[in-house]
Design a protein around this motif. Structure first.
Motif, PDB file in Angstrom:
ATOM      1  N   VAL A 399     -12.946  27.484   7.720  1.00  0.00           N
ATOM      2  CA  VAL A 399     -12.894  26.091   8.172  1.00  0.00           C
ATOM      3  C   VAL A 399     -11.848  25.351   7.339  1.00  0.00           C
ATOM      4  O   VAL A 399     -11.915  25.375   6.108  1.00  0.00           O
ATOM      5  CB  VAL A 399     -14.267  25.418   8.019  1.00  0.00           C
ATOM      6  N   PRO A 400     -10.856  24.710   7.987  1.00  0.00           N
ATOM      7  CA  PRO A 400     -10.629  24.635   9.426  1.00  0.00           C
ATOM      8  C   PRO A 400     -10.069  25.942   9.986  1.00  0.00           C
ATOM      9  O   PRO A 400      -9.374  26.678   9.290  1.00  0.00           O
ATOM     10  CB  PRO A 400      -9.619  23.496   9.576  1.00  0.00           C
ATOM     11  N   GLU A 401     -10.349  26.179  11.240  1.00  0.00           N
ATOM     12  CA  GLU A 401      -9.883  27.399  11.893  1.00  0.00           C
ATOM     13  C   GLU A 401      -8.368  27.367  12.092  1.00  0.00           C
ATOM     14  O   GLU A 401      -7.702  28.404  12.052  1.00  0.00           O
ATOM     15  CB  GLU A 401     -10.583  27.558  13.235  1.00  0.00           C
ATOM     16  N   PHE A 421      -9.594  25.029   2.254  1.00  0.00           N
ATOM     17  CA  PHE A 421     -10.404  25.829   3.162  1.00  0.00           C
ATOM     18  C   PHE A 421     -11.791  26.089   2.587  1.00  0.00           C
ATOM     19  O   PHE A 421     -11.995  26.130   1.376  1.00  0.00           O
ATOM     20  CB  PHE A 421      -9.703  27.168   3.437  1.00  0.00           C
ATOM     21  N   ASP A 422     -12.730  26.252   3.502  1.00  0.00           N
ATOM     22  CA  ASP A 422     -14.096  26.644   3.171  1.00  0.00           C
ATOM     23  C   ASP A 422     -14.473  27.889   3.950  1.00  0.00           C
ATOM     24  O   ASP A 422     -13.957  28.124   5.054  1.00  0.00           O
ATOM     25  CB  ASP A 422     -15.092  25.533   3.523  1.00  0.00           C
ATOM     26  N   ALA A 423     -15.395  28.665   3.371  1.00  0.00           N
ATOM     27  CA  ALA A 423     -15.965  29.819   4.063  1.00  0.00           C
ATOM     28  C   ALA A 423     -17.348  29.429   4.565  1.00  0.00           C
ATOM     29  O   ALA A 423     -18.230  29.092   3.773  1.00  0.00           O
ATOM     30  CB  ALA A 423     -16.062  31.021   3.118  1.00  0.00           C
ATOM     31  N   GLU A 424     -17.522  29.443   5.869  1.00  0.00           N
ATOM     32  CA  GLU A 424     -18.765  29.002   6.495  1.00  0.00           C
ATOM     33  C   GLU A 424     -19.534  30.223   6.991  1.00  0.00           C
ATOM     34  O   GLU A 424     -19.051  30.966   7.854  1.00  0.00           O
ATOM     35  CB  GLU A 424     -18.438  28.074   7.659  1.00  0.00           C
ATOM     36  N   ALA A 425     -20.723  30.425   6.415  1.00  0.00           N
ATOM     37  CA  ALA A 425     -21.542  31.579   6.780  1.00  0.00           C
ATOM     38  C   ALA A 425     -22.453  31.247   7.955  1.00  0.00           C
ATOM     39  O   ALA A 425     -22.969  30.131   8.059  1.00  0.00           O
ATOM     40  CB  ALA A 425     -22.382  32.020   5.586  1.00  0.00           C
ATOM     41  N   TRP A 426     -22.643  32.227   8.839  1.00  0.00           N
ATOM     42  CA  TRP A 426     -23.510  32.081   9.998  1.00  0.00           C
ATOM     43  C   TRP A 426     -24.491  33.234  10.053  1.00  0.00           C
ATOM     44  O   TRP A 426     -24.183  34.361   9.639  1.00  0.00           O
ATOM     45  CB  TRP A 426     -22.688  32.038  11.287  1.00  0.00           C
ATOM     46  N   ALA A 427     -25.692  32.948  10.554  1.00  0.00           N
ATOM     47  CA  ALA A 427     -26.730  33.959  10.728  1.00  0.00           C
ATOM     48  C   ALA A 427     -26.934  34.242  12.209  1.00  0.00           C
ATOM     49  O   ALA A 427     -26.699  33.363  13.056  1.00  0.00           O
ATOM     50  CB  ALA A 427     -28.044  33.496  10.102  1.00  0.00           C
TER      51      ALA A 427
END
Length: 530
Positions: A399-401, A421-427
């Protein structure tokens, strides 16, 4: 849909002028009626009730009125002092501004969220208005049909090449703009509205006192603190801030602010030696917006706030906002009036309250082994945040892509524009498969970072060597220097097309995600509204 990474006119002139919407006057303000008669009446006809042609038929944000006055200076030779300009911006924004409801959905432009992807229902609007500047610039003003028509003619007169550019030369641009866009704009963004009438009649909040703030900066992490506000008269305030990041590193600063239109908060303050600007929207006992560096508006905090006062309660943030099933962790709740029982949702147990006050609660919590999903969090009757309980990370997103960074410095008049940038984790959802509609967001997680060529041309041009470098620990990208580079093919500059890659370890598994970043040339136009 349009990708925006735009910035400001007439740097540094208009960037200096932007202080008019961010700081109180340094000298006594003159009478706005007299200033308008002296500076505006030469070109704008005086009408009944102190109105002026063209001026009185528009409503804009503070930044919008600032841009109008600056355009009069640049294009029409208007001579006006900084103090008088500040007075007029305040006067016009208060009387001919936008209501909170009218700015909703377009505040990203005021808050300098310059990596925003815009999308509009009207294809004609996207192709006619949002192809040269942000659509938000249009959405943040109001006019009757006659004034929207004037604006069309102004564009064509000021920029005659408009009809020969893409999305114009293949059609009757002027005819379509007048016959289709003017009626659409007049209906969508009319001068008169119920929202504005209701806001003018509404009782405005008292901002004096203390405000609990919670925020997050990409690549830097979460923070919280208390902002103390003291009125100085005429909607002007002194302010101080004291807080810290979640790792305990302190944040302290002082400054001043001004309130426009009863809710548009603009502040300047110095935090630990860095000049920062606040762009907040006040909503009763709450505020929201962004606080960013003056010299690098891409670097800043997303902010939520609530007043600290008797009888007021709000839950602003849970830091961090995730917990792995079967594990124990320390969590912090930030808010105001945090009284009553703490409920972290089904399957999550509060083991120990480590410290507690009206605006901050530290605790240890454990999630059951079978607990998974989004849990609403409550403290007494206060709610508004959630806890993500997960068993494993299923996917990772950057993020952002899509983002834009800009070369700069090297003796030039414009600074570099960083990439953050950030690393966004999804389950995975109930079906256990990643990449479906059931997936849910875990939150921002620590990652290691690197860049790669985005495509074959980027690899051939060695963009990873010349375009800049990324901090492996924080995800902050620093672009290359401005100007020609004799080491590059044909001596071109340090532009590039990069893939930004985040990697995360989850137990014995390694996951990665990526986004695209264009490293491009300097931004010479940097208006308050892109």
């Amino acid at each position: 849909m349009k990708r925006i990474k735009v910035s400001s006119p007439f740097r540094p002139a208009l960037l200096t002028a932007a202080m008019a919407v961010a700081a109180p006057a340094v000298q006594a303000a003159g009478d706005p009626g007299q200033i308008m008669a002296r500076t505006c009446a030469a070109c704008h006809a005086s009408q009944d009730d102190g109105q002026y042609s063209r001026i009185s038929q528009q409503r804009k944000t503070p930044e919008g009125w600032l841009m109008t006055i600056a355009r009069m200076q640049v294009m029409h030779g208007l001579e006006i002092s900084d103090a008088d300009r500040r007075t007029l911006v305040k006067y016009l924004a208060d009387r001919q501004g936008l209501s909170p409801a009218e700015t909703a959905g377009a505040r990203y432009a005021l808050e300098r969220r310059l990596n925003t992807l815009e999308a509009f229902d009207s294809q004609a609007f996207s192709e006619t208005c949002a192809r040269c500047h942000s659509g938000a610039r249009v959405a943040l003003q109001r006019r009757p049909a006659s004034e929207w028509e004037h604006l069309v003619h102004f564009h064509l007169g000021q920029w005659p090449s408009t009809e020969y550019q893409a999305l114009a030369r293949d059609r009757d641009w002027l005819g379509l703009a007048l016959s289709e866009m003017v009626p659409e704009l007049a209906e969508t963004y009319p001068l008169e509205s119920d929202a504005w009438a209701q806001w003018q009649a509404a009782v405005k909040p008292d901002l004096n006192g203390q405000w609990r703030l919670a925020g997050r900066m990409p690549g830097r992490g979460e923070m919280s603190g208390v902002m103390t506000v003291a009125a100085k008269g005429q909607d002007r305030f002194s302010l101080s801030f004291e807080g810290c990041y979640t790792n305990g590193e302190p944040l302290r600063g002082e400054g001043e602010a001004i309130l426009y239109t009863g809710f548009e908060w603009r502040g300047n303050l110095e935090i630990d030696g860095i000049e920062m600007r606040q762009v907040f929207a006040i909503d009763g006992n709450r505020l929201a917006g962004r606080m960013f560096e003056v010299e690098h508006d891409e670097v800043g905090f997303d902010i939520e706030g609530a007043v600290l006062a008797a009888g007021e309660s709000a839950l602003l943030a849970l830091q961090p906002g995730y917990l792995r099933a079967g594990e124990t962790a320390e969590l912090t709740l930030i808010g105001a009036g945090l009284e009553g029982d703490i409920d972290l949702g089904e399957g999550v147990e509060v083991l120990q309250v480590l410290s507690r006050s009206d605006d901050r609660i530290r605790l240890r919590a454990r999630a059951g082994r079978d607990a998974a999903g989004i849990r609403p969090v409550r403290v007494g009757e206060t709610e508004g945040v959630s806890l993500s309980v997960y068993d494993r990370i299923a996917s990772l997103r950057v993020v952002p892509e899509y983002s834009v960074s800009r070369i700069g410095g090297n003796g030039s008049s414009t600074p570099k524009v960083f990439g953050l940038f950030d690393a966004e984790a999804w389950a995975a959802g109930a079906d256990g498969k990643a990449g479906t509609e059931d997936d849910y967001r875990i939150g921002i997680v620590p990652a290691s970072w690197h860049v790669e060529p985005f495509d074959a041309r980027a690899a051939e041009d060695q963009d990873t060597r010349f375009a800049g470098s990324i901090d492996a620990g924080t995800g902050r990208f620093t672009p290359g220097a401005a100007g020609p580079n004799p080491e590059r093919r044909m001596g071109t500059n340090n532009a590039g097309n990069l893939k930004v890659v985040a990697e995360v370890r989850d137990g014995d598994r390694s996951l990665s995600g990526s986004g695209q970043m264009i490293v491009t040339v300097q931004r010479w136009n940097n208006p308050p509204i892109p």
